[in-house]
Design a protein around this motif. Structure first.
Motif, PDB file in Angstrom:
ATOM      1  N   PRO A 359       0.833  -1.105   0.137  1.00  0.00           N
ATOM      2  CA  PRO A 359      -0.004   0.112  -0.092  1.00  0.00           C
ATOM      3  C   PRO A 359       0.778   1.243  -0.024  1.00  0.00           C
ATOM      4  O   PRO A 359       2.020   1.272   0.617  1.00  0.00           O
ATOM      5  N   THR A 360       0.214   2.210  -0.572  1.00  0.00           N
ATOM      6  CA  THR A 360       0.973   3.662  -0.514  1.00  0.00           C
ATOM      7  C   THR A 360       1.234   3.994   0.961  1.00  0.00           C
ATOM      8  O   THR A 360       0.129   3.918   1.672  1.00  0.00           O
ATOM      9  N   LYS A 361       2.322   4.684   1.004  1.00  0.00           N
ATOM     10  CA  LYS A 361       2.445   5.045   2.553  1.00  0.00           C
ATOM     11  C   LYS A 361       1.518   6.327   2.642  1.00  0.00           C
ATOM     12  O   LYS A 361       1.603   7.277   1.968  1.00  0.00           O
ATOM     13  N   GLY A 362       1.035   6.342   3.989  1.00  0.00           N
ATOM     14  CA  GLY A 362       0.159   7.505   4.428  1.00  0.00           C
ATOM     15  C   GLY A 362      -0.390   7.344   5.644  1.00  0.00           C
ATOM     16  O   GLY A 362      -0.782   6.315   5.944  1.00  0.00           O
ATOM     17  N   ASP A 363      -0.972   8.378   6.230  1.00  0.00           N
ATOM     18  CA  ASP A 363      -1.657   8.452   7.296  1.00  0.00           C
ATOM     19  C   ASP A 363      -3.259   8.448   7.007  1.00  0.00           C
ATOM     20  O   ASP A 363      -4.009   9.110   8.120  1.00  0.00           O
ATOM     21  N   TRP A 364      -3.693   8.006   6.163  1.00  0.00           N
ATOM     22  CA  TRP A 364      -5.247   8.414   5.500  1.00  0.00           C
ATOM     23  C   TRP A 364      -5.920   7.293   6.426  1.00  0.00           C
ATOM     24  O   TRP A 364      -5.781   6.233   6.797  1.00  0.00           O
ATOM     25  N   TYR A 365      -7.106   8.016   6.767  1.00  0.00           N
ATOM     26  CA  TYR A 365      -8.228   7.131   7.316  1.00  0.00           C
ATOM     27  C   TYR A 365      -9.636   7.456   6.700  1.00  0.00           C
ATOM     28  O   TYR A 365     -10.629   6.916   6.898  1.00  0.00           O
ATOM     29  N   PHE A 366      -9.704   8.484   5.846  1.00  0.00           N
ATOM     30  CA  PHE A 366     -11.034   8.720   4.962  1.00  0.00           C
ATOM     31  C   PHE A 366     -10.568   8.947   3.693  1.00  0.00           C
ATOM     32  O   PHE A 366      -9.391   9.410   3.092  1.00  0.00           O
ATOM     33  N   PHE A 367     -11.531   8.660   2.700  1.00  0.00           N
ATOM     34  CA  PHE A 367     -11.368   9.276   1.266  1.00  0.00           C
ATOM     35  C   PHE A 367     -12.693   9.333   0.795  1.00  0.00           C
ATOM     36  O   PHE A 367     -13.857   8.591   1.262  1.00  0.00           O
ATOM     37  N   VAL A 368     -12.884  10.007  -0.227  1.00  0.00           N
ATOM     38  CA  VAL A 368     -14.044  10.453  -1.188  1.00  0.00           C
ATOM     39  C   VAL A 368     -13.894  10.683  -2.475  1.00  0.00           C
ATOM     40  O   VAL A 368     -12.738  11.246  -2.696  1.00  0.00           O
ATOM     41  N   ALA A 369     -14.761   9.921  -3.373  1.00  0.00           N
ATOM     42  CA  ALA A 369     -14.447  10.522  -4.722  1.00  0.00           C
ATOM     43  C   ALA A 369     -14.964  11.736  -4.927  1.00  0.00           C
ATOM     44  O   ALA A 369     -16.176  12.487  -4.648  1.00  0.00           O
ATOM     45  N   VAL A 370     -14.162  12.781  -5.707  1.00  0.00           N
ATOM     46  CA  VAL A 370     -14.406  14.203  -5.608  1.00  0.00           C
ATOM     47  C   VAL A 370     -14.609  14.790  -7.168  1.00  0.00           C
ATOM     48  O   VAL A 370     -14.856  15.898  -7.349  1.00  0.00           O
ATOM     49  N   ASP A 371     -14.449  13.805  -8.188  1.00  0.00           N
ATOM     50  CA  ASP A 371     -14.721  14.360  -9.522  1.00  0.00           C
ATOM     51  C   ASP A 371     -15.265  13.154 -10.503  1.00  0.00           C
ATOM     52  O   ASP A 371     -15.333  12.129  -9.981  1.00  0.00           O
ATOM     53  N   ASN A 375     -11.487  10.007  -9.316  1.00  0.00           N
ATOM     54  CA  ASN A 375     -10.428  10.422  -8.345  1.00  0.00           C
ATOM     55  C   ASN A 375     -10.854  10.503  -7.084  1.00  0.00           C
ATOM     56  O   ASN A 375     -11.954  11.502  -6.797  1.00  0.00           O
ATOM     57  N   SER A 376     -10.077  10.153  -6.115  1.00  0.00           N
ATOM     58  CA  SER A 376     -10.645  10.226  -4.657  1.00  0.00           C
ATOM     59  C   SER A 376      -9.686  11.434  -4.003  1.00  0.00           C
ATOM     60  O   SER A 376      -8.486  11.358  -4.367  1.00  0.00           O
ATOM     61  N   ALA A 377     -10.129  11.896  -3.114  1.00  0.00           N
ATOM     62  CA  ALA A 377      -9.500  12.605  -2.074  1.00  0.00           C
ATOM     63  C   ALA A 377      -9.373  11.921  -0.759  1.00  0.00           C
ATOM     64  O   ALA A 377      -9.990  11.364  -0.144  1.00  0.00           O
ATOM     65  N   PHE A 378      -7.843  12.014  -0.214  1.00  0.00           N
ATOM     66  CA  PHE A 378      -7.714  11.107   0.883  1.00  0.00           C
ATOM     67  C   PHE A 378      -7.193  12.171   2.031  1.00  0.00           C
ATOM     68  O   PHE A 378      -6.438  13.048   1.966  1.00  0.00           O
ATOM     69  N   SER A 379      -7.678  11.692   3.193  1.00  0.00           N
ATOM     70  CA  SER A 379      -7.311  12.636   4.284  1.00  0.00           C
ATOM     71  C   SER A 379      -7.001  11.883   5.628  1.00  0.00           C
ATOM     72  O   SER A 379      -7.540  10.734   5.742  1.00  0.00           O
TER      73      SER A 379
END
Length: 404
Positions: A359-371, A375-379
């Motif tokens: 998996p891509t390294k990141g501290d994300w716990y949320f995501f949602v498709a935005v367009d 494509n999704s935004a991760f937070s």
């Protein structure tokens, strides 16, 4: 005295002359007889040599027949046979198969024809319908003819559940759907190694879900439900072997391959693009294995609810159509509030498997498709997630902000 000696000598010699003269006719007769015998010997020798030559010629001609490579010359026969050319088969292996079915007269004839035809190396694996007793050259020509292939090609898209795969295979192969359901009840019998269901002591529901690799398959004419699913499992094991899936999961993520297969299925279902697959896998991994204060220790994914519907034979729903009772149903082991799913929820493809293994390294716990390109935004925070939701509403991807 000299004279006497001479006379005596002369007298002694005189009697011999007549005798020598008398013997001459006998010698001539003997010479004639010898010449007669010699002539006869020559004639007999010539006759014998002629006969031996003819015999040698006939023997050579027969020997030549034994030494030449047997090959059929007629292609007028109508009897046919179906045979399989395996993956990566060599010319020698093909020759053995064809000879065993009496398609060709000898393996060497096929190898000679193979060397003479530069296109022979392009023969594809698969099942072929060929005539019996072909010349080796004609056998190669037929193997190069696409019309001779017996093809039942079926494409299994990525992300289908086993239930939808059974339905698709049933329609395409003419095999009852019930046969696939029965065959799919025992994944180990289908070839899934028992080690895949090791979850470090946690309860495991053994399921074929996740192991039916999506790809295009050319099933043999005599395919059964059992053999079709076995072929798909074999492809799964080949792909995960190439990706070193199990090794990467155990060494890099410190978890089990089956758990990351579940995550791969989540990524396959939730990601809108290939680039987002390893990011969605990271979100699921973080929620399950790296819980964070203020973030629900649960998955909160609607796709798991829909999988539950499929197991019950119910139609799936859009996220906005799901009721709170359906999402939080405690009788549903795939509800919003669970952390460990019992099984994968679909059959992920290569990219999803690769994304879950690394998996891509990141501290994300949320995501949602935005367009509209999905494509999704991760937070990493709920506040940022709500802002991303607002972006999705403005872009008309969401009807409403899920944070409201």
């Amino acid at each position: 005295m000299t004279e006497e000696f001479f006379i005596a000598f002369g007298d002694e010699q005189a009697p011999h002359r007549p005798r020598r003269q008398a013997q001459r006719p006998n010698r001539r007769k003997r010479r004639k007889r010898r010449r007669g015998r010699t002539g006869l010997a020559v004639i007999l020798t010539l006759l014998l040599l002629g006969g031996a030559g003819a015999g040698l010629y006939l023997g050579y001609d027969k020997l030549k027949g034994y030494l030449s490579t047997p090959d059929y010359t007629s292609t007028a026969g109508t009897a046919e046979v179906t045979l399989e050319i395996p993956e990566q088969a060599t010319g020698g292996q093909m020759a053995k198969l064809l000879k065993a079915k009496d398609v060709i007269a000898s393996e060497q004839a096929f190898l000679d024809a193979w060397e003479a035809n530069p296109k022979a190396a392009k023969i594809q694996p698969g099942h072929y319908k060929l005539r019996l007793r072909l010349s080796a050259a004609d056998a190669i020509t037929m193997l190069l003819d696409p019309a001779r292939r017996v093809v039942k090609g079926i494409t299994i898209p990525e992300g289908l559940s086993s239930f939808r795969i059974y339905k698709l295979l049933s329609e395409k192969l003419g095999i009852p759907e019930a046969d696939f359901k029965a065959a799919g009840k025992d994944p180990v019998k289908l070839g899934v190694p028992a080690s895949w269901f090791d979850r470090d002591g946690r309860t495991v529901t053994k399921s074929i879900e996740g192991f039916l690799f999506p790809d295009t398959y050319e099933f043999p004419p005599d395919v059964t439900a059992q053999s079709a699913l076995e072929l798909m499992v074999q492809r799964f094991l080949a792909v995960t072997g190439e990706l070193k899936f199990a090794e990467n999961v155990r060494s890099g993520l410190k978890t089990t391959p089956y758990e990351m297969l579940i995550i791969a299925s989540l990524a396959q279902a939730e990601s809108g693009t290939l680039a987002d697959l390893p990011k969605v896998a990271r979100v699921a991994y973080n929620r399950i294995f790296q819980p964070k204060t203020g973030v629900c220790t649960c998955l909160e994914m609607d796709v798991t609810i829909n999988y539950w519907f499929e197991t019950k034979g119910k139609p799936i729903k859009e996220s906005g159509q799901m009721t709170s009772a359906e999402m939080n149903d405690k009788n549903n082991p795939y509800n919003h509030n669970v952390l460990f799913l019992p099984t994968p929820i679909n059959n992920p493809g290569r990219a999803a498997l690769a994304g879950a293994a690394k998996p891509t390294k990141g501290d994300w716990y949320f995501f949602v498709a935005v367009d509209k390109q999905r494509n999704s935004a991760f937070s990493s925070t709920y506040a940022q997630f709500c802002q991303d939701n607002a972006t999705a509403v403005r872009n008309k991807v969401l009807a409403r902000n899920s944070c409201d």
